[in-house]
Write an enzyme that holds these catalytic residues in place. Structure first.
Site, PDB file in Angstrom:
ATOM      1  N   ASP A  32      35.822  43.985  47.457  1.00  0.00           N
ATOM      2  CA  ASP A  32      35.497  42.834  46.597  1.00  0.00           C
ATOM      3  C   ASP A  32      34.067  42.887  46.069  1.00  0.00           C
ATOM      4  O   ASP A  32      33.315  41.899  46.174  1.00  0.00           O
ATOM      5  CB  ASP A  32      35.712  41.514  47.358  1.00  0.00           C
ATOM      6  CG  ASP A  32      37.042  41.448  48.077  1.00  0.00           C
ATOM      7  OD1 ASP A  32      38.023  41.956  47.516  1.00  0.00           O
ATOM      8  OD2 ASP A  32      37.095  40.906  49.193  1.00  0.00           O
ATOM      9  N   GLU A 204      43.513  35.846  40.889  1.00  0.00           N
ATOM     10  CA  GLU A 204      42.380  35.471  41.726  1.00  0.00           C
ATOM     11  C   GLU A 204      41.115  36.154  41.196  1.00  0.00           C
ATOM     12  O   GLU A 204      41.117  36.785  40.145  1.00  0.00           O
ATOM     13  CB  GLU A 204      42.643  35.891  43.187  1.00  0.00           C
ATOM     14  CG  GLU A 204      42.943  37.365  43.344  1.00  0.00           C
ATOM     15  CD  GLU A 204      43.351  37.749  44.751  1.00  0.00           C
ATOM     16  OE1 GLU A 204      43.145  36.959  45.678  1.00  0.00           O
ATOM     17  OE2 GLU A 204      43.888  38.863  44.926  1.00  0.00           O
TER      18      GLU A 204
END
Length: 555
Positions: A32, A204
């Site tokens: 991420d 997301e």
């Protein structure tokens, strides 16, 4: 990180030798990635889940060489991971810079079972990456993967996915935005749903960038495994409507099992001083096509070009192992060997930036670097199944072939006191070569194996080590093969004794840790393999161990 030279190209400083970015730029568990540039400095922040320090940060001035700075969230004041479940804790931090401050937005996720996440978002700020970080501002708990967008008019907006817990609903209900008031340090005004995603689903990780009068919304879709992708949509207005790029995903490795870099997705953009663009994103390197990924999800960079119709493009839309470095980058150092060697004799007053601790920060009540010069004293903690006071100091596995060695001094008083080295994924999957005491007090070496929560002793490996003051312990990963060894004469010329059995390293992987529940999104493990130093004092009787060396070598 390793780097490689490439043949002359249009990228570089105008000479005949130019440099390439080699992916992954952050090998091992670094998912991420959120990238930001401040002047000539680039920073990448990555998820840390149940590990301290929270939010791992790396620094670069050229996008080629990356140096670890450690973690930003080092205190319980900033982050409390006591009791955090496996693969919970810090999800997808966001690092930005505005108004003279670094802004670090992060989500502490409590669970991901049954459609619930209980995500709590926090914001801290600091004048530099060295801190000091402000007390956390508590923001909403409506979703995770949050980010900040600082618009040209000075306004700041918080984005996140919107979680919907209700059975039968889309758990990933879209992307929402709400204004953040700097002066009052709170969210203000209505929360608006601005994007519901594409048919890929599981929308997301939103980030917004403004370019040439357009707002570009970058999201992750398809889940964080094999069908992961980066989706781009744009609008002339911040609140939409957002048009999805008709050319398809900006980046994905879905449907391409031939690629060495898989699971490509979850991206963030950065612009160089010369006006070039790059995408930081996660990847994974399975040991076989669509196989297990022991190294977890790693961080990579791709060059981004802007097409005449103003959509961003990555060559072929797939992750490349080698990418041209930015124009004008001048690198004077020689390329290092592909071999990575770290030998820590614990001479510093604090743990180095590559060490992490599990569920509790490295505080003096259990970590002591001053009691003995050049030694790390670890006071024993709870059992492997407890989630509040473990005493585990570990580092990420960054290569499929690597070795970890440690020298330990320990006087176990009974079978409740154990010290040694571990190959660790989570509380349900690990190996532990340890020094302990038998019922009659005899010191012994033994190996515990935890497979999906079931703990066993590896048969036939128990070894008496009576009268030995120091022991060297070794873990070797050779692809899927995991082996252990010990020596009773650690030093310049140790004689190693292999335990004679090979274990399965792929149990230390996201895929092996996955929990699949019908009707729910696939709940993969989200971290990666670690090797480290583990001390247990199950009876809370004051047991501790001293380590005067720990060495990691990646091939």
């Amino acid at each position: 990180m390793t780097i490689a030279k490439a043949a002359a190209s249009s990228v570089g400083d105008g000479g005949t030798d130019h440099w390439m970015i080699r992916n992954p730029v952050l090998p091992g568990f670094h998912p991420d990635p959120s990238i930001v540039r401040v002047g000539a400095d680039y920073y990448i922040a990555t998820s840390t889940f149940e590990w301290y320090p929270g939010v791992r940060v790396h620094h670069s001035t050229d996008l080629v060489h990356w140096q670890p700075l450690g973690g930003a969230l080092t205190e319980r004041r900033l982050l409390d991971l006591a009791g955090a479940a496996d693969s919970c804790g810090i999800w997808a931090p966001n690092l930005t810079y505005a108004h003279g401050l670094f802004h670090l937005l992060y989500t502490d996720v409590a669970t991901f079972a049954g459609g619930y996440w209980d995500p709590q978002n926090y914001l801290v700020t600091a004048p530099s990456m060295a801190g000091p970080w402000s007390d956390p501002v508590v923001l909403h708990g409506r979703g995770f993967d949050s980010s900040l967008f600082h618009d040209e008019d000075g306004a700041t907006w918080m984005l996140s996915m919107r979680a919907d817990w209700r059975p039968g609903r889309n758990r990933f209900a879209g992307i929402e935005i709400q204004r953040y008031d700097h002066d009052e340090r709170r969210l203000t005004g209505p929360a608006r749903l601005i994007f519901e995603g594409t048919d890929a689903g599981l929308t997301e990780a939103p980030n917004i960038y403004r370019k040439d009068g357009w707002y570009y919304l970058v999201t992750a879709e398809g889940g964080t495994s094999w069908t992961h992708q980066v989706t781009v949509a744009r609008s002339r207005h911040l609140f939409g409507e957002y048009e999805v790029d008709p050319g398809g995903p900006l980046l994905t490795s879905s449907g391409r099992p031939d690629l060495s870099l898989q699971k490509a997705g979850h991206g963030s953009l950065v612009q160089t001083p010369a006006g070039e663009w790059y995408l930081a994103h996660l990847v994974a390197r399975p040991y076989a096509p669509t196989g297990r990924c022991v190294l977890g999800r790693e961080a990579a960079l791709q060059r981004v070009d802007w097409a005449p119709d103003a959509w961003p493009r990555i060559h072929d839309g797939v992750p490349a192992e080698r990418v041209p470095a930015p124009a004008g980058v001048v690198i004077t150092t020689r390329p290092p060997s592909s071999e990575q060697v770290e030998d820590d004799h614990f001479d510093a007053p604090v743990l180095g930036p590559n060490w992490s601790t599990l569920r509790r920060p490295a505080t003096p009540d259990w970590i002591d670097l001053s009691a003995r010069p050049s030694h790390l004293r670890i006071h024993g903690g709870q059992s492997p199944m407890a989630r509040h006071r473990p005493s585990l100091v570990a580092r990420r596995v960054t290569a499929q072939r690597c070795t970890f060695e440690a020298t330990c001094e320990f006087e176990p008083g009974n079978a409740r006191q154990l010290a040694g080295v571990t190959a660790y994924y989570n509380s349900r999957n690990w190996y532990y070569l340890h020094w302990t005491a038998d019922d009659d007090g005899t010191p012994v070496l033994d190996l515990l194996v935890c497979d999906s929560g079931h703990v066993t002793t590896a048969p036939g490996l128990r070894t008496v080590v009576d009268g030995v003051p120091r022991i060297g312990l070794r873990i070797r990963l050779d692809g899927p093969a995991l082996t252990f060894a010990y020596t009773t004469n650690p030093g310049p010329a140790p004689v190693w004794y292999d335990l004679g059995r090979t274990f399965d390293a792929t149990t230390l992987s996201d895929e092996y840790a996955a929990t699949i529940v019908p009707g729910e999104p696939e709940a993969w493990g989200f971290t990666g393999a670690f090797v480290g130093l583990w001390v247990q004092d199950l009876g809370a009787e004051g047991g501790y161990a001293d380590f005067d060396r720990a060495a990691y070598r990646a091939e």
